[in-house]
Design a protein around this motif. Structure first.
Motif, PDB file in Angstrom:
ATOM      1  N   GLU A 490       0.824  -1.207   0.000  1.00 12.96           N
ATOM      2  CA  GLU A 490       0.000   0.000   0.000  1.00 12.96           C
ATOM      3  C   GLU A 490       0.863   1.264   0.000  1.00 12.96           C
ATOM      4  O   GLU A 490       0.596   2.232   0.715  1.00 12.96           O
ATOM      5  CB  GLU A 490      -0.964  -0.002   1.183  1.00 12.96           C
ATOM      6  N   ALA A 491       1.899   1.205  -0.842  1.00  9.73           N
ATOM      7  CA  ALA A 491       2.746   2.379  -1.051  1.00  9.73           C
ATOM      8  C   ALA A 491       2.015   3.292  -2.040  1.00  9.73           C
ATOM      9  O   ALA A 491       2.136   3.133  -3.266  1.00  9.73           O
ATOM     10  CB  ALA A 491       4.110   1.955  -1.593  1.00  9.73           C
ATOM     11  N   VAL A 492       1.221   4.215  -1.532  1.00  8.38           N
ATOM     12  CA  VAL A 492       0.263   4.970  -2.346  1.00  8.38           C
ATOM     13  C   VAL A 492       0.951   5.736  -3.468  1.00  8.38           C
ATOM     14  O   VAL A 492       0.581   5.627  -4.647  1.00  8.38           O
ATOM     15  CB  VAL A 492      -0.536   5.945  -1.463  1.00  8.38           C
ATOM     16  N   THR A 493       1.953   6.518  -3.114  1.00  3.81           N
ATOM     17  CA  THR A 493       2.610   7.350  -4.120  1.00  3.81           C
ATOM     18  C   THR A 493       3.207   6.507  -5.230  1.00  3.81           C
ATOM     19  O   THR A 493       3.040   6.794  -6.421  1.00  3.81           O
ATOM     20  CB  THR A 493       3.715   8.199  -3.457  1.00  3.81           C
ATOM     21  N   GLU A 494       3.919   5.464  -4.847  1.00  7.13           N
ATOM     22  CA  GLU A 494       4.559   4.608  -5.852  1.00  7.13           C
ATOM     23  C   GLU A 494       3.523   3.921  -6.733  1.00  7.13           C
ATOM     24  O   GLU A 494       3.682   3.847  -7.963  1.00  7.13           O
ATOM     25  CB  GLU A 494       5.442   3.559  -5.170  1.00  7.13           C
ATOM     26  N   ARG A 497       1.807   6.602  -9.129  1.00 10.47           N
ATOM     27  CA  ARG A 497       2.732   7.109 -10.157  1.00 10.47           C
ATOM     28  C   ARG A 497       3.066   6.042 -11.189  1.00 10.47           C
ATOM     29  O   ARG A 497       3.112   6.314 -12.394  1.00 10.47           O
ATOM     30  CB  ARG A 497       4.011   7.619  -9.494  1.00 10.47           C
ATOM     31  N   LEU A 498       3.298   4.807 -10.727  1.00  9.53           N
ATOM     32  CA  LEU A 498       3.665   3.759 -11.664  1.00  9.53           C
ATOM     33  C   LEU A 498       2.491   3.391 -12.567  1.00  9.53           C
ATOM     34  O   LEU A 498       2.653   3.238 -13.789  1.00  9.53           O
ATOM     35  CB  LEU A 498       4.159   2.524 -10.906  1.00  9.53           C
ATOM     36  N   ALA A 499       1.304   3.268 -11.987  1.00  5.75           N
ATOM     37  CA  ALA A 499       0.126   2.941 -12.802  1.00  5.75           C
ATOM     38  C   ALA A 499      -0.144   4.038 -13.820  1.00  5.75           C
ATOM     39  O   ALA A 499      -0.435   3.762 -15.001  1.00  5.75           O
ATOM     40  CB  ALA A 499      -1.090   2.729 -11.904  1.00  5.75           C
ATOM     41  N   LEU A 519      -4.540   0.047 -12.535  1.00  5.20           N
ATOM     42  CA  LEU A 519      -5.074   1.393 -12.399  1.00  5.20           C
ATOM     43  C   LEU A 519      -6.224   1.440 -11.395  1.00  5.20           C
ATOM     44  O   LEU A 519      -6.302   2.360 -10.567  1.00  5.20           O
ATOM     45  CB  LEU A 519      -5.542   1.899 -13.771  1.00  5.20           C
ATOM     46  N   GLU A 520      -7.096   0.449 -11.440  1.00  2.00           N
ATOM     47  CA  GLU A 520      -8.230   0.434 -10.506  1.00  2.00           C
ATOM     48  C   GLU A 520      -7.748   0.266  -9.069  1.00  2.00           C
ATOM     49  O   GLU A 520      -8.237   0.928  -8.148  1.00  2.00           O
ATOM     50  CB  GLU A 520      -9.206  -0.682 -10.884  1.00  2.00           C
ATOM     51  N   ARG A 521      -6.792  -0.625  -8.853  1.00  3.05           N
ATOM     52  CA  ARG A 521      -6.288  -0.839  -7.493  1.00  3.05           C
ATOM     53  C   ARG A 521      -5.524   0.397  -6.999  1.00  3.05           C
ATOM     54  O   ARG A 521      -5.591   0.749  -5.811  1.00  3.05           O
ATOM     55  CB  ARG A 521      -5.395  -2.078  -7.451  1.00  3.05           C
ATOM     56  N   ALA A 522      -4.809   1.043  -7.906  1.00  2.00           N
ATOM     57  CA  ALA A 522      -4.083   2.265  -7.527  1.00  2.00           C
ATOM     58  C   ALA A 522      -5.070   3.371  -7.161  1.00  2.00           C
ATOM     59  O   ALA A 522      -4.838   4.144  -6.214  1.00  2.00           O
ATOM     60  CB  ALA A 522      -3.180   2.710  -8.664  1.00  2.00           C
ATOM     61  N   LEU A 523      -6.178   3.460  -7.897  1.00  2.00           N
ATOM     62  CA  LEU A 523      -7.192   4.473  -7.583  1.00  2.00           C
ATOM     63  C   LEU A 523      -7.809   4.245  -6.212  1.00  2.00           C
ATOM     64  O   LEU A 523      -8.117   5.192  -5.487  1.00  2.00           O
ATOM     65  CB  LEU A 523      -8.281   4.470  -8.656  1.00  2.00           C
ATOM     66  N   THR A 524      -7.980   2.975  -5.847  1.00  2.00           N
ATOM     67  CA  THR A 524      -8.502   2.659  -4.511  1.00  2.00           C
ATOM     68  C   THR A 524      -7.554   3.175  -3.435  1.00  2.00           C
ATOM     69  O   THR A 524      -7.987   3.759  -2.418  1.00  2.00           O
ATOM     70  CB  THR A 524      -8.695   1.142  -4.356  1.00  2.00           C
ATOM     71  N   LEU A 525      -6.256   2.977  -3.652  1.00  2.00           N
ATOM     72  CA  LEU A 525      -5.273   3.481  -2.692  1.00  2.00           C
ATOM     73  C   LEU A 525      -5.207   5.007  -2.703  1.00  2.00           C
ATOM     74  O   LEU A 525      -4.928   5.640  -1.680  1.00  2.00           O
ATOM     75  CB  LEU A 525      -3.885   2.922  -3.022  1.00  2.00           C
ATOM     76  N   ALA A 526      -5.443   5.606  -3.871  1.00  3.15           N
ATOM     77  CA  ALA A 526      -5.262   7.047  -4.032  1.00  3.15           C
ATOM     78  C   ALA A 526      -6.211   7.863  -3.156  1.00  3.15           C
ATOM     79  O   ALA A 526      -5.967   9.047  -2.906  1.00  3.15           O
ATOM     80  CB  ALA A 526      -5.454   7.440  -5.491  1.00  3.15           C
ATOM     81  N   ASP A 527      -7.277   7.233  -2.680  1.00  4.36           N
ATOM     82  CA  ASP A 527      -8.216   7.962  -1.798  1.00  4.36           C
ATOM     83  C   ASP A 527      -7.523   8.473  -0.548  1.00  4.36           C
ATOM     84  O   ASP A 527      -7.954   9.464   0.050  1.00  4.36           O
ATOM     85  CB  ASP A 527      -9.384   7.048  -1.406  1.00  4.36           C
TER      86      ASP A 527
END
Length: 831
Positions: A490-494, A497-499, A519-527
């Motif tokens: 759950e390294a949000v920034t990484e 950015r990578l996605a 991308l979908e999983r990264a968006l979930t973390l991005a919250d």
């Protein structure tokens, strides 16, 4: 004063040994050992060794010095030389000969031939057989020694260095193998050189890596002094002495296809060793191939795996190896510890590393599928852009690990790339975990690949598009590993950015489903991310919407794209806003809402024009042309797409050029200009294949199939359309898959496969109902004609049965050739 030895009969001296004869001449001359040593310029130890027989067959130069010091005449000199030669002949039987191999050498014919030619024909005087532990260097060395023995008049001397633990014991080990047993080792290398002299001898040094410095020094000295000596060494590390030639022993060849399963050396070795254990692996050739492929053809690993067949089936063995190599133990009880388990074999090499080498070795295990020097320097130095000093340090340590056979190097198009065997990588990963550096190293690894993805993104629509796509493709395993780590921890920034940096690559190379999940999983973390991630979140939404659109998930795509639109507007990012409008126009286009699509593309064009963005303007022209030909306005479409094509050529945008050529080829095809259409579509196909642009390949094949169908070449049309459907199906593009299936239905009807044609039309209709996309306006006439022709041939009941079966059939089954449960259909051919 001359010795009386000249007056004694030759018969008296005939059977006298060299040491006795030398002692007699010295005493006749009235000289002590010390005085003779002084006159001859030799050491007292050397005189004593010669007289006592500890050292035999002195060199010609030594004989001359002794003859001069003793003032011997020609007959006495000849007798002394003859005695030395007789003693030398006696020593030949005292050398240690190579042992007899316990097993037949399997699958090494090429390697034996190549190395035997180098050694036997004296093309090199020092050949080092190098490679990682367990690759079979010793067995190859034995085979070569046996094969070339007749080329060396004085035989082959085998020197096993594995038992040697003291560096100073290397030269005595060579001396013992050569037949020398001196009491004083002070001049031992000179004594060995004198013993070998000009004799034609092959000296084999087996397992040198742990005493490499002393072995290298001894070999260098002996080669300098003994002109007819050839040395064959087996070592995980190179000697690095002048004149050394290196042969890197490869793993055993793996089966490349089903036809090679029975003849593959790796498979043959497993079967041989398993059979010797009493296991008969009949009918399990596929599972054996799976095992040896997982072990990458390493002979020791294969033998250890085969040994486990006493308690496991091959299927169980394959399953165990998929998760770990820990079960690879239980080798011969007479073998050393490093040959009884795979961990022991690799641990032997690891123990010889310096602390700096161990650190890099462990950290390199973070890479999957290989790495570059820059990547290694970044992970080692913890800097995303390592400078010259960091690169130099990484290069030096990498070179050492390559020389020690722990990592491999390959070269392609002027670029060096490195990797580890899977068994070595697992060991190195264990060292990384033991040191508590795995998470830190994974973070540095991810940081490097995030920077690479973001750098590449800016080049994916320019003149170097193909090169950057290939570069990212070459790093795909590392990119996946970095993304997996970022999502897992759950390294949000990484993760965001990578996605965000990879979505365009995922689109161009056809990784729709995988990229969409990232991308979908990264968006979930991005919250949980802060304002500093706002631009990355917008790009992630854009990418998620685009990849959902490409898989015909139009509702999801619309939600994501509208969210991205709002974010870009809030950021005041005009280029991002224009790009999202372009993607929303694509969704409207596939849903058949051509008015909305055209409006969105026009707004996108205006925004790109306000920025002076020629690439964006060109894409807007191309999208407007796309909408125009889909609705049947071929003249407007041609004008738009020609402008786009000409601009894309200037910009060097390969993807854009491929798309404009597809559109122009399609326009020509619907306009009846089949020759022109074929030329344009063949150009787009070649360009798309060169770029690895899978959507372009699929579309080009689709339209070329229609061209061939219009010419009446239905067999060729089926081949092209089948290829296109396979590509579209794999990509997840159901909108285009439906169109290709409808075209296949037209071909089937033309070939009098009426029920199958009805089945295909039903399948296409089922797809369109699920995704909510109608038949494009330009394609409706062909579909309607096909349907009418089918209805005129089949009775209503047969038509409905075939149609319903098609609607119920999964797309994957249709693409694989399933023809439905129609009883009268001819299933002997596809169409």
């Amino acid at each position: 004063m001359p010795s009386d030895g000249s007056r004694r009969g030759s018969d008296d001296a005939q059977g006298t040994g060299f040491g006795d004869l030398l002692r007699r001449h010295r005493r006749d001359a009235g000289l002590s050992q010390e005085k003779l040593a002084e006159l001859a310029g030799l050491s007292v130890d050397a005189i004593a060794a010669l007289e006592r027989g500890r050292r035999r067959a002195p060199r010609p130069h030594t004989l001359r010095l002794l003859g001069d010091a003793l003032r011997l005449g020609a007959p006495d000199r000849a007798q002394l030389t003859a005695a030395a030669r007789r003693d030398g002949d006696t020593t030949r039987s005292a050398i240690r000969v190579p042992p007899v191999a316990a097993h037949e050498l399997i699958g090494r014919a090429t390697e034996v031939e190549e190395t035997a030619r180098l050694v036997g024909e004296r093309l090199t005087r020092l050949l080092t057989l190098s490679g990682p532990g367990g690759v079979g260097k010793t067995q190859l060395g034995l085979a070569v020694a046996r094969l070339v023995a007749h080329r060396f008049d004085d035989g082959v001397c085998w020197v096993p260095l594995a038992p040697v633990s003291d560096l100073a014991a290397v030269t005595p080990a060579i001396a013992a193998a050569i037949g020398l047993h001196p009491l004083d080792g002070g001049r031992l290398i000179e004594e060995i050189a004198e013993q070998v002299g000009r004799r034609s001898l092959l000296l084999v040094l087996d397992n040198c890596e742990h005493v490499i410095a002393d072995a290298a020094g001894a070999v260098s000295a002996l080669l300098e002094c003994c002109p007819n000596l050839t040395v064959l060494a087996t070592s995980r590390e190179l000697m690095r002495v002048p004149g050394e030639s290196v042969y890197v022993v490869p793993p055993l060849a793996l089966p490349e296809n089903d036809e090679q399963l029975d003849t593959s050396p790796a498979v043959r070795l497993f079967i041989d060793r398993a059979t010797a254990r009493g296991y008969q692996p009949a009918g399990q050739i596929d599972q054996i191939a799976r095992v040896v492929s997982r072990l990458e053809g390493m002979p020791l690993a294969i033998e250890l795996a085969a040994a486990r067949t006493n308690v496991l089936t091959v299927e169980e063995l394959a399953a165990e190896l998929d998760s770990s190599f820990a079960i690879l133990a239980g080798g011969s009880s007479t073998a050393g510890p490093r040959q009884q388990s795979l961990s022991g074999a690799i641990g032997w090499s690891h123990a010889l590393l310096t602390s700096a080498e161990r650190e890099l070795f462990a950290k390199l295990s973070v890479f999957v599928g290989g790495w570059s020097l820059n990547a290694a320097a970044a992970v080692l130095s913890e800097q995303l852009t390592p400078g010259p000093l960091e690169r130099a340090a990484a290069l030096d340590l990498t070179s050492r690990l390559v020389d020690k056979s722990l990592i491999r190097v390959s070269r392609d198009r002027g670029i060096a790339r490195y990797d580890m065997l899977a068994v070595i990588r697992e060991f190195a990963a264990g060292q990384l975990t033991s040191a508590g550096l795995d998470d830190e190293t994974a973070r540095n690894h991810a940081g490097y690949y995030i920077a690479l993805a973001e750098e590449a993104e800016s080049h994916l629509r320019g003149a170097n598009q193909g090169d950057w796509l290939d570069r990212l493709d070459g790093e795909l395993d590392n990119l996946r590993s970095a993304m997996t780590w970022a999502l897992r921890t759950e390294a949000v920034t990484e993760a965001v950015r990578l996605a965000a940096g990879l979505w365009l690559f995922c689109y161009l190379r056809g990784h729709y489903a995988e990229g969409g999940e990232w991308l979908e999983r990264a968006l979930t973390l991005a919250d949980s991310g802060g304002a500093e991630l706002a631009s990355y979140k917008a790009k992630t939404c854009l990418g998620a919407g685009m990849l959902a659109f490409l898989q015909c998930e139009y509702d999801v795509a619309t939600t994501r794209l509208e969210s991205a639109l709002a974010q870009y507007k809030e950021l005041g990012d005009t280029a991002g806003t224009a790009l999202v409008m372009q993607r929303l126009g694509g969704v409207a286009r596939e849903r058949g809402d051509y008015v909305t699509a055209e409006n969105l593309h026009c707004q996108s064009y205006d925004l790109f024009e306000s920025l002076g963005d020629r690439s964006g303007m060109s894409w807007a022209h191309n999208q407007l042309g796309f909408v125009a030909w889909l609705r049947g306005d071929l003249e407007i479409a041609a004008r738009r797409c020609r402008r786009a094509r000409d601009s894309f050529r200037v910009l060097g945008d390969g993807e854009g050029l491929a798309w404009s050529l597809i559109s122009l080829g399609t326009i020509a095809q619907y306009g009846g200009e089949l020759a022109e259409a074929e030329d344009l579509l063949q150009e787009s196909l070649a360009l798309s294949q060169r770029l690895g642009y899978r959507e372009g390949v699929a579309w080009s094949l689709n339209q070329l199939g229609i061209v061939e169908r219009r010419r009446g070449l239905t067999e060729r049309a089926v081949h092209l359309l089948d290829e296109s459907l396979a590509e579209h199906r794999d990509l997840g593009d159901r909108w285009r898959s439906a169109s290709v299936v409808e075209e296949l239905a037209t071909v089937a009807q033309q070939r009098n496969r009426t029920e199958y044609a009805a089945f295909l039309l039903g399948a296409a209709d089922g797809i369109r109902e699920v995704i909510g996309a109608p038949v494009p306006e330009i394609e409706k006439a062909d579909v309607q004609r096909t349907k009418q022709a089918i209805e005129q041939t089949l009775d209503r009941r047969a038509f409905r049965a075939a149609w319903s079966a098609g609607r119920a059939a999964p797309l994957a089954a249709v693409a694989d050739g399933y023809q439905g449960p129609t009883p009268t259909a001819d299933r002997s051919t596809r169409l």
